[in-house]
Write a protein that holds these residues in place. Structure first.
Motif, PDB file in Angstrom:
ATOM      1  N   GLY A  61       1.203  -1.385  -0.223  1.00 33.68           N
ATOM      2  CA  GLY A  61      -0.193   0.128   0.065  1.00 33.68           C
ATOM      3  C   GLY A  61       1.356   1.092  -0.141  1.00 33.68           C
ATOM      4  N   SER A  62       0.708   2.513  -0.885  1.00 33.06           N
ATOM      5  CA  SER A  62       1.498   3.343  -1.431  1.00 33.06           C
ATOM      6  C   SER A  62       1.222   4.199   0.073  1.00 33.06           C
ATOM      7  N   ALA A  63       1.115   4.490   0.507  1.00 31.39           N
ATOM      8  CA  ALA A  63       1.053   5.347   2.553  1.00 31.39           C
ATOM      9  C   ALA A  63       2.104   4.549   3.354  1.00 31.39           C
ATOM     10  N   ALA A  64       1.133   3.294   3.526  1.00 32.16           N
ATOM     11  CA  ALA A  64       1.900   2.289   4.196  1.00 32.16           C
ATOM     12  C   ALA A  64       3.406   2.572   4.104  1.00 32.16           C
ATOM     13  N   ASN A  65       4.063   2.166   2.696  1.00 37.31           N
ATOM     14  CA  ASN A  65       5.316   2.362   2.538  1.00 37.31           C
ATOM     15  C   ASN A  65       5.983   3.520   2.994  1.00 37.31           C
ATOM     16  N   THR A  66       5.275   4.878   2.794  1.00 38.26           N
ATOM     17  CA  THR A  66       5.495   5.338   3.258  1.00 38.26           C
ATOM     18  C   THR A  66       6.135   5.689   4.624  1.00 38.26           C
ATOM     19  N   LEU A  67       5.301   5.254   5.288  1.00 39.25           N
ATOM     20  CA  LEU A  67       5.307   5.282   6.547  1.00 39.25           C
ATOM     21  C   LEU A  67       6.019   4.244   6.909  1.00 39.25           C
ATOM     22  N   VAL A  68       6.369   3.149   6.592  1.00 33.32           N
ATOM     23  CA  VAL A  68       7.402   1.898   7.045  1.00 33.32           C
ATOM     24  C   VAL A  68       8.982   3.368   6.520  1.00 33.32           C
ATOM     25  N   ALA A  69       9.002   3.619   5.878  1.00 34.88           N
ATOM     26  CA  ALA A  69      10.336   4.577   5.348  1.00 34.88           C
ATOM     27  C   ALA A  69      10.746   5.382   6.590  1.00 34.88           C
ATOM     28  N   ILE A  70       9.417   5.518   6.786  1.00 37.24           N
ATOM     29  CA  ILE A  70       9.491   7.471   8.108  1.00 37.24           C
ATOM     30  C   ILE A  70      10.221   6.359   9.396  1.00 37.24           C
ATOM     31  N   ALA A  71       9.299   5.206  10.152  1.00 38.42           N
ATOM     32  CA  ALA A  71      10.096   4.101  11.377  1.00 38.42           C
ATOM     33  C   ALA A  71      11.102   3.676  10.650  1.00 38.42           C
ATOM     34  N   GLN A  72      12.021   3.020   9.784  1.00 39.18           N
ATOM     35  CA  GLN A  72      13.186   2.650   9.836  1.00 39.18           C
ATOM     36  C   GLN A  72      13.890   3.895   9.518  1.00 39.18           C
ATOM     37  N   GLY A  75      11.710   7.788  12.637  1.00 38.95           N
ATOM     38  CA  GLY A  75      10.921   8.535  12.830  1.00 38.95           C
ATOM     39  C   GLY A  75       9.858   8.106  13.621  1.00 38.95           C
ATOM     40  N   LYS A  76       8.310   8.631  13.721  1.00 36.14           N
ATOM     41  CA  LYS A  76       7.203   8.406  14.727  1.00 36.14           C
ATOM     42  C   LYS A  76       5.977   7.888  14.420  1.00 36.14           C
ATOM     43  N   GLY A  77       5.772   7.331  13.374  1.00 36.70           N
ATOM     44  CA  GLY A  77       4.317   7.308  12.202  1.00 36.70           C
ATOM     45  C   GLY A  77       3.390   6.628  12.878  1.00 36.70           C
ATOM     46  N   PHE A  78       2.216   6.798  12.728  1.00 32.31           N
ATOM     47  CA  PHE A  78      -0.077   6.156  13.024  1.00 32.31           C
ATOM     48  C   PHE A  78       0.216   5.711  10.761  1.00 32.31           C
ATOM     49  N   TYR A  79      -0.694   4.596  11.343  1.00 29.51           N
ATOM     50  CA  TYR A  79      -1.918   4.564   9.787  1.00 29.51           C
ATOM     51  C   TYR A  79      -2.463   3.710  10.278  1.00 29.51           C
ATOM     52  N   SER A  80      -3.489   4.563   9.557  1.00 25.46           N
ATOM     53  CA  SER A  80      -5.350   4.264   9.201  1.00 25.46           C
ATOM     54  C   SER A  80      -5.151   3.084   8.966  1.00 25.46           C
ATOM     55  N   ASP A 154       2.866  15.578  13.107  1.00 26.75           N
ATOM     56  CA  ASP A 154       3.398  17.047  12.455  1.00 26.75           C
ATOM     57  C   ASP A 154       3.077  16.896  11.350  1.00 26.75           C
ATOM     58  N   TYR A 155       2.543  16.155  10.725  1.00 28.05           N
ATOM     59  CA  TYR A 155       2.057  15.770   9.357  1.00 28.05           C
ATOM     60  C   TYR A 155       1.026  14.988   9.300  1.00 28.05           C
ATOM     61  N   LEU A 156       0.551  15.366   8.364  1.00 25.27           N
ATOM     62  CA  LEU A 156      -0.840  14.403   7.750  1.00 25.27           C
ATOM     63  C   LEU A 156      -0.620  14.040   6.226  1.00 25.27           C
ATOM     64  N   TYR A 157      -0.622  12.616   6.079  1.00 25.22           N
ATOM     65  CA  TYR A 157      -0.086  12.128   4.669  1.00 25.22           C
ATOM     66  C   TYR A 157      -1.301  11.503   4.049  1.00 25.22           C
ATOM     67  N   LEU A 158      -1.396  11.732   3.282  1.00 21.40           N
ATOM     68  CA  LEU A 158      -2.560  11.605   2.387  1.00 21.40           C
ATOM     69  C   LEU A 158      -2.067  10.083   1.103  1.00 21.40           C
ATOM     70  N   GLU A 159      -2.937   9.301   0.280  1.00 18.56           N
ATOM     71  CA  GLU A 159      -2.112   8.735  -0.426  1.00 18.56           C
ATOM     72  C   GLU A 159      -3.298   9.126  -1.858  1.00 18.56           C
ATOM     73  N   GLY A 160      -2.966   9.225  -2.688  1.00 20.58           N
ATOM     74  CA  GLY A 160      -4.080   9.529  -3.898  1.00 20.58           C
ATOM     75  C   GLY A 160      -4.894   8.595  -4.109  1.00 20.58           C
ATOM     76  N   TYR A 161      -4.341   7.349  -4.149  1.00 15.13           N
ATOM     77  CA  TYR A 161      -5.454   6.198  -4.493  1.00 15.13           C
ATOM     78  C   TYR A 161      -6.549   6.516  -3.404  1.00 15.13           C
ATOM     79  N   ASP A 279       7.230   6.476  -2.972  1.00 16.16           N
ATOM     80  CA  ASP A 279       6.424   5.827  -1.529  1.00 16.16           C
ATOM     81  C   ASP A 279       8.347   6.329  -1.051  1.00 16.16           C
ATOM     82  N   MET A 280       9.120   5.743  -1.135  1.00 19.58           N
ATOM     83  CA  MET A 280      10.255   6.158  -0.480  1.00 19.58           C
ATOM     84  C   MET A 280      10.951   7.459  -0.682  1.00 19.58           C
ATOM     85  N   TYR A 281      10.380   8.046  -1.609  1.00 16.22           N
ATOM     86  CA  TYR A 281      10.856   9.528  -1.627  1.00 16.22           C
ATOM     87  C   TYR A 281       9.957  10.044  -0.387  1.00 16.22           C
ATOM     88  N   ALA A 282       8.783  10.311  -0.777  1.00 15.10           N
ATOM     89  CA  ALA A 282       7.566  11.192   0.510  1.00 15.10           C
ATOM     90  C   ALA A 282       8.263  10.519   1.774  1.00 15.10           C
TER      91      ALA A 282
END
Length: 332
Positions: A61-72, A75-80, A154-161, A279-282
């Motif tokens: 999932g696009s946003a999940a990949n982004t949040l995983v990169a942040i965590a790795q 950083g600290k992330g929450f994924y709905s 700090d940020y809310l992040y939405l995927e276009g999908y 996703d990784m770039y974001a």
């Protein structure tokens, strides 16, 4: 005192099943190359029966990949998200937790349903083609939002999908409203050229009166701005966001910081799989911008991480590898 989360993401929960195929096989199977196409369960089952060879399975999932990169990156992330009560749903949530992410999907009985799957076809030219059955994630709605966690990011992040499902689009808009009311910055990825082609009006609804940051590749930027030239797309993006990043593949990327347009150098690599590059770039950019790296530093980290992920199969890197990229930027 800092927020509990650097980024709160909302997105589709999909288990990626990645296959290496030839362009001829895609043509034989009647699959449009280079884009994401939504399919029903029967079509996906038919394809999997014909693809009776090994695949790589991973949480996606696009946003999940982004949040995983942040965590790795630290950083600290929450994924709905929304998963079913099946085996893939359990696999998906275990993967999120193993990556150190918090999620709304904790405890309690899961809804009966089929967890979404994305068949990812990688051709020798490193192009990625996706056939996605959303399953229960197509029903993600405002019920999956955790307003207190949004307000504590700090940020809310939405995927276009999310624009492809009426309830998901409504959840994205509600999430944006909660974030803006709480003074939380908002970011969106356009995700795929097809989203800008077929769902442009819905994306503009998600954007509302304007966001803090938008991510897009050059094709998506030209499409949503109805432009033939990048200069026109840049001018358009300034009307919908305070800042933005437009990735241009081997030509690097452009980042607007609200005042200046920054040119971010590419990192030449032998691309073998472009799945997850955006996703990784974001993810790397959002990590950098929430950890004092500034737009230029965050852009350099994002460019480097995206280049590295396209030189390997799959949408994610190993934690040690992505942290070494972070350290090479931070330590200079």
């Amino acid at each position: 005192m800092g927020k509990q989360y650097n980024v709160y993401g909302i997105g589709n929960a999909l288990v990626d099943m990645e296959f290496q195929v030839s362009p001829e096989l895609l043509q034989e199977l009647g699959i449009d190359k280079g884009v994401m196409t939504l399919v029903d369960e029967n079509r996906q089952t038919q394809l999997m029966e014909k693809l009776a060879f090994d695949c790589k399975r991973s949480g996606g999932g696009s946003a999940a990949n982004t949040l995983v990169a942040i965590a790795q990156l630290g950083g600290k992330g929450f994924y709905s998200c929304k998963v079913g009560n099946d085996e893939l749903g359990k696999f998906y949530l275990q993967d999120l937790r193993a990556c150190g992410l918090h999620t709304n999907e904790h405890g309690g009985e899961k809804e009966v349903g089929i967890t979404g799957k994305c068949l990812v076809f990688v051709t020798p030219d490193a192009d990625r083609t996706m056939n996605t059955f959303l399953g229960i994630t197509g029903e993600i709605s405002e019920r999956e939002l955790v307003p207190s966690a949004i307000a504590n990011a700090d940020y809310l992040y939405l995927e276009g999908y999310l624009v492809t499902s009426p309830t998901a689009k409504a959840a994205a808009i509600k999430g944006r409203e909660i974030a803006q009311a709480a003074g939380v910055k908002t970011a969106l990825s356009l995700s795929d050229p097809n989203m800008a082609i077929f769902f442009r009006e819905g994306l503009l609804e998600m954007i509302g009166t304007g966001l803090d940051f938008v991510f897009a590749n050059e094709s998506e930027a030209l499409t949503i701005s109805s432009s033939d030239e990048i200069e026109s797309a840049i001018a358009y993006f300034k009307t919908i966001a305070k800042g933005f990043a437009i990735t241009r593949g081997a030509s690097g990327s452009l980042i607007y910081d609200g005042e200046n347009l920054l040119e971010i150098d590419p990192h030449p690599v032998q691309a073998i799989d472009t799945v997850g590059a955006g996703d990784m770039y974001a993810g790397a950019f959002l990590y950098g911008i929430t950890h004092g790296m500034g737009y230029k530093g965050a852009g350099n980290l994002a460019s480097l991480a995206a280049a590295r992920v396209v030189s390997t199969f799959g949408a994610r890197l190993q934690t040690e590898e992505i942290q070494s990229l972070r350290d090479s930027i931070v330590l200079g």
